[in-house]
Design a protein around this motif. Structure first.
Motif, PDB file in Angstrom:
ATOM      1  N   LYS A  79      59.191  19.671  65.619  1.00 47.78           N
ATOM      2  CA  LYS A  79      60.139  19.620  66.726  1.00 47.78           C
ATOM      3  C   LYS A  79      60.683  21.028  66.922  1.00 47.78           C
ATOM      4  CE  LYS A  79      63.923  16.639  68.308  1.00 47.78           C
ATOM      5  NZ  LYS A  79      64.852  15.558  67.875  1.00 47.78           N
ATOM      6  N   LYS A  80      60.524  21.568  68.115  1.00 48.22           N
ATOM      7  CA  LYS A  80      60.869  22.969  68.348  1.00 48.22           C
ATOM      8  C   LYS A  80      62.318  23.275  67.991  1.00 48.22           C
ATOM      9  CE  LYS A  80      57.654  23.193  72.268  1.00 48.22           C
ATOM     10  NZ  LYS A  80      57.553  23.399  73.742  1.00 48.22           N
ATOM     11  N   GLU A  81      63.237  22.455  68.462  1.00 49.10           N
ATOM     12  CA  GLU A  81      64.656  22.741  68.248  1.00 49.10           C
ATOM     13  C   GLU A  81      65.084  22.535  66.800  1.00 49.10           C
ATOM     14  OE1 GLU A  81      66.568  18.394  69.484  1.00 49.10           O
ATOM     15  OE2 GLU A  81      66.747  20.106  70.843  1.00 49.10           O
ATOM     16  N   SER A  82      64.221  21.900  66.004  1.00 47.99           N
ATOM     17  CA  SER A  82      64.533  21.660  64.592  1.00 47.99           C
ATOM     18  C   SER A  82      63.753  22.583  63.666  1.00 47.99           C
ATOM     19  CB  SER A  82      64.232  20.198  64.233  1.00 47.99           C
ATOM     20  OG  SER A  82      65.010  19.318  65.009  1.00 47.99           O
ATOM     21  N   THR A  83      63.183  23.650  64.235  1.00 46.40           N
ATOM     22  CA  THR A  83      62.339  24.565  63.468  1.00 46.40           C
ATOM     23  C   THR A  83      62.903  25.976  63.533  1.00 46.40           C
ATOM     24  OG1 THR A  83      60.395  23.213  63.961  1.00 46.40           O
ATOM     25  CG2 THR A  83      59.988  25.466  63.233  1.00 46.40           C
ATOM     26  N   ALA A  84      62.768  26.721  62.432  1.00 46.68           N
ATOM     27  CA  ALA A  84      63.234  28.110  62.391  1.00 46.68           C
ATOM     28  C   ALA A  84      62.259  28.961  61.600  1.00 46.68           C
ATOM     29  CB  ALA A  84      64.624  28.197  61.762  1.00 46.68           C
ATOM     30  N   LEU A  85      62.127  30.217  62.024  1.00 44.31           N
ATOM     31  CA  LEU A  85      61.404  31.221  61.245  1.00 44.31           C
ATOM     32  C   LEU A  85      62.408  31.912  60.339  1.00 44.31           C
ATOM     33  CD1 LEU A  85      58.895  33.043  60.643  1.00 44.31           C
ATOM     34  CD2 LEU A  85      59.713  34.525  62.488  1.00 44.31           C
ATOM     35  N   VAL A  86      62.162  31.884  59.035  1.00 41.45           N
ATOM     36  CA  VAL A  86      63.030  32.532  58.056  1.00 41.45           C
ATOM     37  C   VAL A  86      62.362  33.840  57.624  1.00 41.45           C
ATOM     38  CG1 VAL A  86      64.127  32.332  55.797  1.00 41.45           C
ATOM     39  CG2 VAL A  86      63.915  30.310  57.269  1.00 41.45           C
ATOM     40  N   VAL A  87      63.001  34.960  57.939  1.00 44.43           N
ATOM     41  CA  VAL A  87      62.483  36.283  57.576  1.00 44.43           C
ATOM     42  C   VAL A  87      63.345  36.806  56.432  1.00 44.43           C
ATOM     43  CG1 VAL A  87      61.837  38.567  58.399  1.00 44.43           C
ATOM     44  CG2 VAL A  87      61.861  36.632  59.998  1.00 44.43           C
ATOM     45  N   VAL A  88      62.749  36.961  55.261  1.00 46.10           N
ATOM     46  CA  VAL A  88      63.508  37.272  54.050  1.00 46.10           C
ATOM     47  C   VAL A  88      63.374  38.753  53.674  1.00 46.10           C
ATOM     48  CG1 VAL A  88      63.811  36.721  51.605  1.00 46.10           C
ATOM     49  CG2 VAL A  88      63.152  34.915  53.216  1.00 46.10           C
ATOM     50  N   ASP A  89      64.504  39.445  53.610  1.00 42.94           N
ATOM     51  CA  ASP A  89      64.624  40.764  52.964  1.00 42.94           C
ATOM     52  C   ASP A  89      63.721  41.858  53.524  1.00 42.94           C
ATOM     53  OD1 ASP A  89      66.489  39.598  51.341  1.00 42.94           O
ATOM     54  OD2 ASP A  89      65.265  39.612  49.530  1.00 42.94           O
ATOM     55  N   MET A  90      63.441  41.840  54.803  1.00 40.67           N
ATOM     56  CA  MET A  90      62.654  42.936  55.389  1.00 40.67           C
ATOM     57  C   MET A  90      63.602  44.100  55.687  1.00 40.67           C
ATOM     58  SD  MET A  90      59.429  42.040  55.469  1.00 40.67           S
ATOM     59  CE  MET A  90      58.586  42.923  56.785  1.00 40.67           C
ATOM     60  N   GLN A  91      64.253  44.580  54.644  1.00 44.17           N
ATOM     61  CA  GLN A  91      65.319  45.566  54.745  1.00 44.17           C
ATOM     62  C   GLN A  91      64.854  46.951  54.308  1.00 44.17           C
ATOM     63  OE1 GLN A  91      67.679  42.544  52.368  1.00 44.17           O
ATOM     64  NE2 GLN A  91      69.384  43.528  53.452  1.00 44.17           N
ATOM     65  N   ASN A  92      65.625  47.957  54.704  1.00 44.05           N
ATOM     66  CA  ASN A  92      65.285  49.328  54.331  1.00 44.05           C
ATOM     67  C   ASN A  92      65.146  49.500  52.823  1.00 44.05           C
ATOM     68  OD1 ASN A  92      65.036  50.715  56.811  1.00 44.05           O
ATOM     69  ND2 ASN A  92      67.259  50.823  57.033  1.00 44.05           N
ATOM     70  N   PHE A  93      66.003  48.853  52.054  1.00 38.69           N
ATOM     71  CA  PHE A  93      65.955  49.031  50.604  1.00 38.69           C
ATOM     72  C   PHE A  93      64.599  48.650  50.031  1.00 38.69           C
ATOM     73  CE2 PHE A  93      66.492  47.366  46.263  1.00 38.69           C
ATOM     74  CZ  PHE A  93      66.895  48.537  45.636  1.00 38.69           C
ATOM     75  N   PHE A  94      63.957  47.658  50.624  1.00 38.38           N
ATOM     76  CA  PHE A  94      62.679  47.181  50.106  1.00 38.38           C
ATOM     77  C   PHE A  94      61.476  47.814  50.799  1.00 38.38           C
ATOM     78  CE2 PHE A  94      65.774  43.756  49.440  1.00 38.38           C
ATOM     79  CZ  PHE A  94      65.686  43.625  48.062  1.00 38.38           C
ATOM     80  N   LEU A 168      74.087  50.242  47.552  1.00 39.75           N
ATOM     81  CA  LEU A 168      72.904  49.404  47.392  1.00 39.75           C
ATOM     82  C   LEU A 168      73.178  47.943  47.742  1.00 39.75           C
ATOM     83  CD1 LEU A 168      70.418  49.747  44.433  1.00 39.75           C
ATOM     84  CD2 LEU A 168      70.909  47.535  45.446  1.00 39.75           C
ATOM     85  N   LEU A 169      72.515  47.490  48.813  1.00 36.77           N
ATOM     86  CA  LEU A 169      72.513  46.110  49.291  1.00 36.77           C
ATOM     87  C   LEU A 169      73.902  45.561  49.608  1.00 36.77           C
ATOM     88  CD1 LEU A 169      69.616  44.538  47.185  1.00 36.77           C
ATOM     89  CD2 LEU A 169      69.576  45.366  49.548  1.00 36.77           C
ATOM     90  N   MET A 170      74.816  46.456  49.977  1.00 31.11           N
ATOM     91  CA  MET A 170      76.125  46.019  50.448  1.00 31.11           C
ATOM     92  C   MET A 170      76.066  45.770  51.953  1.00 31.11           C
ATOM     93  SD  MET A 170      77.910  45.963  47.674  1.00 31.11           S
ATOM     94  CE  MET A 170      79.630  45.894  48.194  1.00 31.11           C
ATOM     95  N   ARG A 171      76.901  44.885  52.423  1.00 29.29           N
ATOM     96  CA  ARG A 171      76.929  44.578  53.850  1.00 29.29           C
ATOM     97  C   ARG A 171      77.225  45.832  54.672  1.00 29.29           C
ATOM     98  NH1 ARG A 171      79.786  38.595  54.531  1.00 29.29           N
ATOM     99  NH2 ARG A 171      78.626  37.625  52.797  1.00 29.29           N
ATOM    100  N   ASP A 172      76.484  45.970  55.761  1.00 20.87           N
ATOM    101  CA  ASP A 172      76.666  47.044  56.738  1.00 20.87           C
ATOM    102  C   ASP A 172      76.197  48.411  56.241  1.00 20.87           C
ATOM    103  OD1 ASP A 172      77.825  45.200  58.538  1.00 20.87           O
ATOM    104  OD2 ASP A 172      79.775  45.456  57.577  1.00 20.87           O
ATOM    105  N   ALA A 173      75.625  48.488  55.035  1.00 20.34           N
ATOM    106  CA  ALA A 173      75.054  49.757  54.582  1.00 20.34           C
ATOM    107  C   ALA A 173      73.696  49.965  55.247  1.00 20.34           C
ATOM    108  CB  ALA A 173      74.901  49.759  53.064  1.00 20.34           C
ATOM    109  N   ARG A 174      73.305  51.216  55.403  1.00 24.26           N
ATOM    110  CA  ARG A 174      72.032  51.504  56.067  1.00 24.26           C
ATOM    111  C   ARG A 174      70.854  50.907  55.304  1.00 24.26           C
ATOM    112  NH1 ARG A 174      68.914  57.255  56.454  1.00 24.26           N
ATOM    113  NH2 ARG A 174      67.158  56.544  57.740  1.00 24.26           N
ATOM    114  N   ASN A 175      70.902  50.926  53.971  1.00 21.94           N
ATOM    115  CA  ASN A 175      69.777  50.378  53.209  1.00 21.94           C
ATOM    116  C   ASN A 175      69.662  48.866  53.369  1.00 21.94           C
ATOM    117  OD1 ASN A 175      70.629  48.945  50.344  1.00 21.94           O
ATOM    118  ND2 ASN A 175      72.176  50.404  51.040  1.00 21.94           N
ATOM    119  N   SER A 176      70.740  48.217  53.817  1.00 25.92           N
ATOM    120  CA  SER A 176      70.719  46.767  54.029  1.00 25.92           C
ATOM    121  C   SER A 176      70.286  46.387  55.436  1.00 25.92           C
ATOM    122  CB  SER A 176      72.103  46.174  53.745  1.00 25.92           C
ATOM    123  OG  SER A 176      72.482  46.413  52.404  1.00 25.92           O
TER     124      SER A 176
END
Length: 289
Positions: A79-94, A168-176
């Motif tokens: 069901k389209k409205e009941s589906t989500a794409l979960v994108v995990v940790d595609m952050q600068n740090f990694f 490191l991995l703090m909210r609003d930091a560039r690496n995050s």
């Protein structure tokens, strides 16, 4: 003779297709599987009763649903409205080359960029699930996790990174922030109301009681999750397995998932995603929906 319970648990990749329409679950929370290879996880239509000797026909695709081809000669109807794409940790740090050498992770950027717009067009939500710590959370993280993000007893969560990447991995930091061009893609979706940023403070985005991700999924009636990101056998797998434990439908997007682990790390996740926890697809099949 081997005990009956030693029979291997087979998932959708290995097991044969059903010979008759089969329903799993209960009246409110159910899947149906059909001899055609369709696995309907939309929870919209039960298998109808038919006369003796007859067999119910595979239901037609209706508005609000979409069929996703997956490994094992199956198609998963969601069901389209009941589906989500979960994108995990595609952050600068990694991913950022100044912070880490992660060529397989960088290879995931292009296929992700190709599937996000068409998934949005279908009405599927995009969830960017990322590390984003607060100073309060630094005092509550268990020592095993603290140690894992330190090198030789130095650095770790909240420590200042060189090159203007912030703590490191703090909210609003560039690496995050997300690695470009994903950061720009997230902002585009945020402004359109299709994308949502969800902070996590453990390897799994669904650990513990009432995590931010779990609350969002429940409040928005989301039952089916497409998984992508890094690292496959750590944060992606942790979140996927916890989702499976909580009863969500799990589909791994193989070429949008990567790891820095030695050979076998990704293969193990792909194997178990398709044989135990749910299903496996890829960006080509999603982009063609």
């Amino acid at each position: 003779m081997s005990p009956l319970h030693d029979t291997p648990i087979l998932g959708m990749v290995a097991r044969l297709q059903v010979q008759v329409p089969t329903e799993y679950g209960n009246d409110a929370n159910f899947w149906t599987e059909w001899p055609s290879g369709l696995v309907d996880v939309s929870r919209t239509t039960h298998i109808p009763s038919v006369s003796d000797g007859a067999q119910a026909e595979t239901p037609p695709l209706t508005e609000g649903l979409v069929d996703i081809p997956v490994d094992g000669e199956r198609t998963v109807r969601v069901k389209k409205e009941s589906t989500a794409l979960v994108v995990v940790d595609m952050q600068n740090f990694f991913l950022h080359p100044e912070l880490r050498d992660h060529p397989t992770g960088l290879k995931c950027v292009d296929p992700l960029m190709k599937i996000i717009p068409p998934l949005r067009d279908l009405g599927i939500k995009i969830l960017w699930v990322n590390w984003g710590l607060t100073d309060h959370e630094l005092r509550t993280i268990p020592p095993s996790l603290v140690r894992g993000f330190m090198k030789n007893g130095r650095g770790g969560f909240g420590s200042e990174l060189p090159g203007g990447f912030g703590r490191l991995l703090m909210r609003d930091a560039r690496n995050s922030e997300l690695y470009e061009p994903l950061q720009a893609e997230w902002l585009k979706g945020k402004n359109a109301g299709t994308d949502f940023w969800i902070h996590k403070n453990r390897i799994s985005g669904l650990w513990g009681y009432q995590s931010s991700l779990d609350l969002f999924l429940q409040e928005n009636g989301i039952t089916t999750l497409l998984f992508s990101g890094v690292n496959a056998d750590q944060c992606v797998a942790g979140t996927l397995v916890d989702a499976y434990f909580r009863g969500y439908d799990c589909i791994l997007v193989e070429d949008c998932t990567a790891t820095t682990s030695p050979e076998g790390g990704l293969a193990n996740v792909v194997y178990n995603a398709g044989n135990s926890y749910g299903f496996v697809t890829d960006s080509k099949r999603l982009a063609a929906l």
